[in-house]
Design a protein around this motif. Structure first.
Motif: not given
Length: 49
Positions: A4-6, A11-20, A30-31
């Motif tokens: 699991k990757v955070t 730059q904008c502080g947006e957060r994404f939680v992805l599986r890799g 794939g990000f």
């Protein structure tokens, strides 16, 4: 191995939680880019899945 990757945009502080997938020391999710068009400035944290 699945992980699991955070990803947090610096730059904008947006957060994404992805599986890799971890393959040969590298994580593939794939990000490509943030919503603000940032393609390279990220904080990446890996968590076991």
């Amino acid at each position: 191995m699945r992980v699991k990757v955070t990803i947090v945009c610096k730059q904008c502080g947006e957060r994404f939680v992805l599986r890799g997938k971890r393959d040969r020391g590298r994580i593939e999710t794939g990000f490509k880019q943030c919503l603000c068009n940032n393609k390279s400035h990220f904080d990446i944290e890996e968590l076991p899945f």
